[in-house]
Design a protein around this motif. Sequence first.
Motif, PDB file in Angstrom:
ATOM      1  N   UNK A   1     -41.998 -13.493  67.922  1.00  0.00           N
ATOM      2  CA  UNK A   1     -42.457 -14.486  69.020  1.00  0.00           C
ATOM      3  C   UNK A   1     -42.402 -13.980  70.545  1.00  0.00           C
TER       4      UNK A   1
ATOM      5  N   UNK B   1     -41.942 -10.113  70.651  1.00  0.00           N
ATOM      6  CA  UNK B   1     -41.255  -9.490  69.650  1.00  0.00           C
ATOM      7  C   UNK B   1     -41.360  -9.839  68.477  1.00  0.00           C
TER       8      UNK B   1
ATOM      9  N   UNK C   1     -39.027  -8.879  64.516  1.00  0.00           N
ATOM     10  CA  UNK C   1     -37.464  -8.219  64.395  1.00  0.00           C
ATOM     11  C   UNK C   1     -36.537  -7.885  66.004  1.00  0.00           C
ATOM     12  N   UNK C   2     -36.217  -6.757  65.279  1.00  0.00           N
ATOM     13  CA  UNK C   2     -35.808  -5.880  66.600  1.00  0.00           C
ATOM     14  C   UNK C   2     -37.293  -5.140  68.155  1.00  0.00           C
ATOM     15  N   UNK C   3     -38.106  -5.005  66.833  1.00  0.00           N
ATOM     16  CA  UNK C   3     -39.051  -4.570  67.964  1.00  0.00           C
ATOM     17  C   UNK C   3     -40.110  -4.870  69.224  1.00  0.00           C
ATOM     18  N   UNK C   4     -40.270  -4.202  69.907  1.00  0.00           N
ATOM     19  CA  UNK C   4     -40.764  -5.253  71.186  1.00  0.00           C
ATOM     20  C   UNK C   4     -42.566  -5.024  70.816  1.00  0.00           C
TER      21      UNK C   4
ATOM     22  N   UNK D   1     -43.719   1.462  63.575  1.00  0.00           N
ATOM     23  CA  UNK D   1     -42.388   1.524  63.588  1.00  0.00           C
ATOM     24  C   UNK D   1     -42.090   0.138  63.232  1.00  0.00           C
TER      25      UNK D   1
ATOM     26  N   UNK E   1     -40.191  -0.320  60.271  1.00  0.00           N
ATOM     27  CA  UNK E   1     -38.244  -0.765  60.143  1.00  0.00           C
ATOM     28  C   UNK E   1     -37.970  -1.257  61.117  1.00  0.00           C
ATOM     29  N   UNK E   2     -38.367  -1.387  62.165  1.00  0.00           N
ATOM     30  CA  UNK E   2     -37.936  -1.889  63.471  1.00  0.00           C
ATOM     31  C   UNK E   2     -38.001  -3.961  63.157  1.00  0.00           C
TER      32      UNK E   2
ATOM     33  N   UNK F   1     -36.109  -5.202  60.886  1.00  0.00           N
ATOM     34  CA  UNK F   1     -35.050  -5.200  61.128  1.00  0.00           C
ATOM     35  C   UNK F   1     -34.235  -6.716  62.040  1.00  0.00           C
TER      36      UNK F   1
END
Lengths: 158, 158
Positions: free
Chosen positions: A93, A109, A111-114, A152, A154-155, A158
Motif C-alpha cells: 500500500x 509498505x 506487512x511491517x516493512x517500508x 527482509x 519475514x518483515x 509480518x
Amino acid sequence: MAETLMSAAEADDKAMGSPFMKSLVAIYRAEDSYGAWESKSDAELLEEFIVTAEERRAKPIIDDPDPDLLDRVDKFYRAIGLTVERETGLMASPMMSMHWEGFGRVILTAGKLVIFAKSLRDVHRFGFESLGDLAEAGMKVVRQARETIDTYPEVARA
Amino acid sequence: MAETLMSAAEADDKAMGSPFMKSLVAIYRAEDSYGAWESKSDAELLEEFIVTAEERRAKPIIDDPDPDLLDRVDKFYRAIGLTVERETGLMASPMMSMHWEGFGRVILTAGKLVIFAKSLRDVHRFGFESLGDLAEAGMKVVRQARETIDTYPEVARA
C-alpha cells in the motif's frame, strides 16, 4: 523521418508492455466506471504523464500543484504498489502526504516493512519526457521495492 | 466530595507525569511561538482532548471532523513518535492520511520498520474521558511500537 517516427512508436509499444505500465493502465481503466475513456488507447490514457523539455522549461520554478497533477502522482505510486503485489503476492500500500505547496512524502509498505520511501519536491514539475521514461522510472521503484522485500522477507510478511 | 476532587486532581497529576504526556505538552509548547499559551498550565493545554461521555453522546453518529480536531489527532501521533524517539534514540515519524469524511490511516515508521499502523474511523468522536485515559491510550501505542522495534531491531535501524 518515417523511420524515426516508427522507432518512437516502437519504443512506446515496448514501454507499454512493462508490468508497471500495465498496472498504471489497469488503475485508469478501473476508475472509468462510465466508459468515458473506452475509445482511448492505453497509450493515450497515459499521455497526461508526458511533459516535454519545452513544457517543463515553461513552468515556473515554484508553483502549487493542481489536484489533477496530485492525482497523477498518486496513481504513479499506486501502480508501483499494484505491480509489486502482482509480482510478489504481497499487498503493497502506498501512502502519500502532500502539502498543498507541492512537497511531501510518499511511502510504500508491505506487512511491517517500508519497501520504498521518498521525499517529494517540486511536484508541479512531475512528468516524463516519453512513455519509455515513465516506464523506466516506475520499474526502477518496483525493483528497489522488491530488493527491500528480498532483504527482509519475514518483515514484509509480518 | 473534597476527597473525590483531590483524587481526581492527583490522577491528573499522575497522568501528566507520563512520558507520552510530556511529549504532547512539548509539541504544544513548541508551536506557541508568540507565547499565547504561556499562562496556561500543561494540563490546561491538553484540555481540548477531553470529551466527556455526555459530550460524546451529543455528537452525531456520522460527521466530518473539523481541522482543529484533525490537528489534535495529528499531535497525538506525533507525541507517540516523539516519545519513542526519546526512549529509543530512533527517529519515529508519523504519517497520516485522512479523508475529509473522517476516516483514514495512520502509520509510524522507524527506519524501514512500520512500528504502528491503524485505520482511523469516526475521527469526529476522537477524545478521552480524562487526562488519565489520554495518557493511557498514548502509552499503550508507545508500548506496541517499542515491542515491534524489539522484534525487528535491525529493520528499525535500517
